[in-house]
Design a protein around this motif. Sequence first.
Motif, PDB file in Angstrom:
ATOM      1  N   ILE A  20       1.007  -1.237  -0.363  1.00  0.00           N
ATOM      2  CA  ILE A  20      -0.189  -0.245   0.567  1.00  0.00           C
ATOM      3  C   ILE A  20       0.955   0.915  -0.136  1.00  0.00           C
ATOM      4  N   LEU A  21       0.369   1.985  -1.003  1.00  0.00           N
ATOM      5  CA  LEU A  21       1.505   3.662  -1.040  1.00  0.00           C
ATOM      6  C   LEU A  21       1.480   4.700  -0.806  1.00  0.00           C
ATOM      7  N   ASP A  22       1.964   6.070   0.111  1.00  0.00           N
ATOM      8  CA  ASP A  22       1.828   6.945  -0.004  1.00  0.00           C
ATOM      9  C   ASP A  22       1.940   7.895  -1.320  1.00  0.00           C
ATOM     10  N   MET A  23       0.418   7.459  -1.160  1.00  0.00           N
ATOM     11  CA  MET A  23       0.653   8.554  -2.956  1.00  0.00           C
ATOM     12  C   MET A  23       1.486   9.832  -3.094  1.00  0.00           C
ATOM     13  N   LYS A  24       0.960  10.634  -1.834  1.00  0.00           N
ATOM     14  CA  LYS A  24       1.974  11.451  -2.198  1.00  0.00           C
ATOM     15  C   LYS A  24       3.661  12.205  -1.175  1.00  0.00           C
ATOM     16  N   VAL A  69     -16.676  11.470  -1.517  1.00  0.00           N
ATOM     17  CA  VAL A  69     -16.119  10.396  -0.756  1.00  0.00           C
ATOM     18  C   VAL A  69     -14.759  11.094   0.103  1.00  0.00           C
ATOM     19  N   MET A  70     -14.018  11.680  -0.872  1.00  0.00           N
ATOM     20  CA  MET A  70     -13.310  12.722  -0.166  1.00  0.00           C
ATOM     21  C   MET A  70     -13.613  13.889   0.317  1.00  0.00           C
ATOM     22  N   ASP A  71     -14.393  14.594   0.403  1.00  0.00           N
ATOM     23  CA  ASP A  71     -15.080  15.850   0.137  1.00  0.00           C
ATOM     24  C   ASP A  71     -15.262  15.385   1.897  1.00  0.00           C
ATOM     25  N   ARG A  72     -16.522  14.385   2.098  1.00  0.00           N
ATOM     26  CA  ARG A  72     -16.575  13.765   3.370  1.00  0.00           C
ATOM     27  C   ARG A  72     -15.397  13.379   4.865  1.00  0.00           C
ATOM     28  N   ALA A  73     -14.739  12.732   3.645  1.00  0.00           N
ATOM     29  CA  ALA A  73     -13.613  12.169   5.017  1.00  0.00           C
ATOM     30  C   ALA A  73     -12.615  13.655   5.093  1.00  0.00           C
ATOM     31  N   GLN A  74     -12.726  14.521   4.272  1.00  0.00           N
ATOM     32  CA  GLN A  74     -11.675  15.543   4.556  1.00  0.00           C
ATOM     33  C   GLN A  74     -12.387  16.106   6.048  1.00  0.00           C
ATOM     34  N   THR A  75     -13.913  16.361   6.115  1.00  0.00           N
ATOM     35  CA  THR A  75     -14.153  17.214   7.166  1.00  0.00           C
ATOM     36  C   THR A  75     -13.728  16.356   8.248  1.00  0.00           C
ATOM     37  N   LEU A  76     -14.584  15.246   8.578  1.00  0.00           N
ATOM     38  CA  LEU A  76     -13.925  13.699   9.022  1.00  0.00           C
ATOM     39  C   LEU A  76     -12.864  13.609   9.761  1.00  0.00           C
ATOM     40  N   ASN A  77     -11.787  13.604   9.314  1.00  0.00           N
ATOM     41  CA  ASN A  77     -10.211  13.866   9.435  1.00  0.00           C
ATOM     42  C   ASN A  77      -9.878  12.082   9.360  1.00  0.00           C
ATOM     43  N   ILE A  78     -10.250  11.436   7.631  1.00  0.00           N
ATOM     44  CA  ILE A  78     -10.490  10.404   7.812  1.00  0.00           C
ATOM     45  C   ILE A  78      -9.769  10.469   6.460  1.00  0.00           C
ATOM     46  N   LYS A  79      -8.573   9.461   6.006  1.00  0.00           N
ATOM     47  CA  LYS A  79      -8.398   8.903   4.956  1.00  0.00           C
ATOM     48  C   LYS A  79      -8.911   8.166   4.333  1.00  0.00           C
ATOM     49  N   ASP A  85      -5.099  14.091  -5.473  1.00  0.00           N
ATOM     50  CA  ASP A  85      -5.003  13.924  -3.832  1.00  0.00           C
ATOM     51  C   ASP A  85      -5.357  12.686  -2.982  1.00  0.00           C
ATOM     52  N   ILE A  86      -5.557  11.732  -3.098  1.00  0.00           N
ATOM     53  CA  ILE A  86      -5.745  10.537  -2.865  1.00  0.00           C
ATOM     54  C   ILE A  86      -4.755   9.810  -1.500  1.00  0.00           C
ATOM     55  N   GLU A 101      -5.095  -0.646 -11.227  1.00  0.00           N
ATOM     56  CA  GLU A 101      -4.917  -1.545 -12.098  1.00  0.00           C
ATOM     57  C   GLU A 101      -4.026  -0.763 -13.027  1.00  0.00           C
ATOM     58  N   THR A 102      -4.406   0.533 -13.825  1.00  0.00           N
ATOM     59  CA  THR A 102      -3.269   0.858 -14.624  1.00  0.00           C
ATOM     60  C   THR A 102      -3.162   2.347 -14.382  1.00  0.00           C
ATOM     61  N   MET A 103      -1.647   3.017 -15.017  1.00  0.00           N
ATOM     62  CA  MET A 103      -1.529   4.144 -14.983  1.00  0.00           C
ATOM     63  C   MET A 103      -2.716   5.055 -15.192  1.00  0.00           C
ATOM     64  N   GLU A 104      -3.430   5.225 -16.192  1.00  0.00           N
ATOM     65  CA  GLU A 104      -4.438   6.612 -16.200  1.00  0.00           C
ATOM     66  C   GLU A 104      -4.955   6.540 -14.678  1.00  0.00           C
ATOM     67  N   GLU A 105      -5.104   5.298 -13.905  1.00  0.00           N
ATOM     68  CA  GLU A 105      -6.161   5.102 -12.961  1.00  0.00           C
ATOM     69  C   GLU A 105      -4.952   6.290 -11.621  1.00  0.00           C
ATOM     70  N   TRP A 106      -4.257   5.661 -11.858  1.00  0.00           N
ATOM     71  CA  TRP A 106      -2.851   5.559 -10.251  1.00  0.00           C
ATOM     72  C   TRP A 106      -2.914   7.474 -11.024  1.00  0.00           C
ATOM     73  N   ASN A 107      -2.312   8.325 -11.938  1.00  0.00           N
ATOM     74  CA  ASN A 107      -2.175   9.140 -12.661  1.00  0.00           C
ATOM     75  C   ASN A 107      -3.467  10.269 -11.863  1.00  0.00           C
ATOM     76  N   TRP A 108      -4.632   9.802 -12.718  1.00  0.00           N
ATOM     77  CA  TRP A 108      -5.757  10.449 -11.982  1.00  0.00           C
ATOM     78  C   TRP A 108      -6.012  10.626 -10.277  1.00  0.00           C
ATOM     79  N   LEU A 109      -6.013   9.507  -9.051  1.00  0.00           N
ATOM     80  CA  LEU A 109      -6.329   9.194  -8.204  1.00  0.00           C
ATOM     81  C   LEU A 109      -4.880  10.205  -7.335  1.00  0.00           C
ATOM     82  N   LYS A 110      -3.990  10.260  -7.638  1.00  0.00           N
ATOM     83  CA  LYS A 110      -2.602  10.670  -7.044  1.00  0.00           C
ATOM     84  C   LYS A 110      -2.905  12.139  -7.451  1.00  0.00           C
ATOM     85  N   ALA A 111      -3.996  12.790  -8.541  1.00  0.00           N
ATOM     86  CA  ALA A 111      -3.657  14.836  -9.261  1.00  0.00           C
ATOM     87  C   ALA A 111      -4.813  14.751  -7.976  1.00  0.00           C
TER      88      ALA A 111
END
Length: 338
Positions: A115-119, A286-296, A315-316, A303-313
């Motif tokens: 499991i990677l820290d995407m940042k 999900v990201m908005d609610r998680a940020q409000t509740l301080n949940i990672k 701030d997952i 499975e693809t570089m395209e998915e990875w790049n979108w998620l990383k961009a």
Amino acid sequence: MGVDCQFCGTAVSIPESGALLFDLPSLFDRDVAVSSAALSEMKNSKVITYETKTQLQNVLKSLITKKEPEEWIYVLDASAHIFPITLRHLFERLEHPELAEIIHQSDFTSYFQPILDMKSNSIFGYEALLRTSYKDIDPGMLFSFAHRSGLHSMLDQKARRTAVKKKAQYLSEGQKMFINFLPSTIYVPEFCLQHTFQIVKEFNVNPEDLVFEVVESEKITDVPHLKSILDTYQASGMKVALDDVGTGYSTLDMLSLIQPDILKIDRSYVRNCNQDEANQKFLYNVMDRAQTLNIKVLAEGIETMEEWNWLKAHDIDYGQGYFIGKPKPYPQDKLIHP
């Protein structure tokens, strides 16, 4: 003789010969040795003796068509030791003794999926995934059998021990180990989780390095009970994760009540997230609610570089999936991510 915690003494080993008893007094509500006086109370009970396990199987095949499979019966062995078990559980254990033995002997191991820290693109931790050494027995088969045979408490507990031991052997302090658990096997968290806490002490693992994931396939409806389990883990310094967010009971409306440390987004919402607008809308929510509740937030099934790049961009926090690394017997030095 091994026991299954779920039923406070349901034996794993079935006697080679003995007897089945029905309609016993309430005295026999657990695994006990029967006294002579108690045996005399069985005179009004129905007794079916058997000389071999094959004979017992045949008896059960007949009984299970006539009685409720979940009915409790009692098995008496040659030394007058008695234990309760349901018809279905006894039948399943006799039908698949090799699977019961794998669970009883802890004949499995944990594989590591990174499991990677995407940042930072650094390894945050690994998920422990159960594997057997038998090519024809996959984890799904073992867990399915455990549910059918009433051994899921035992399998869950033993799998947790295996995962904590692997953490101690192969991961450095600070690297997290994600460990699945079945909430239905935990009745009174303060009591049932003591075994897990003892394992953590035994292997000298920092509790903060453990993340316990709720296995959601059980369709839990008792949310207050789930919250008490998560609270007990967190009070002991451990982290908790809600798996497969987006399916089942873990709707976004429940997050503020349950307060997990990490949300794992179901892979169906990660698939093609770079171009699927419906998935993107869900992820934003999900990201908005998680940020409000301080949940990672952790995206699984990348499975693809395209998915990875979108998620990383977008701030997952964390990522997991075959694009990053497949489950392996040992932690991986080289990952597949860019």
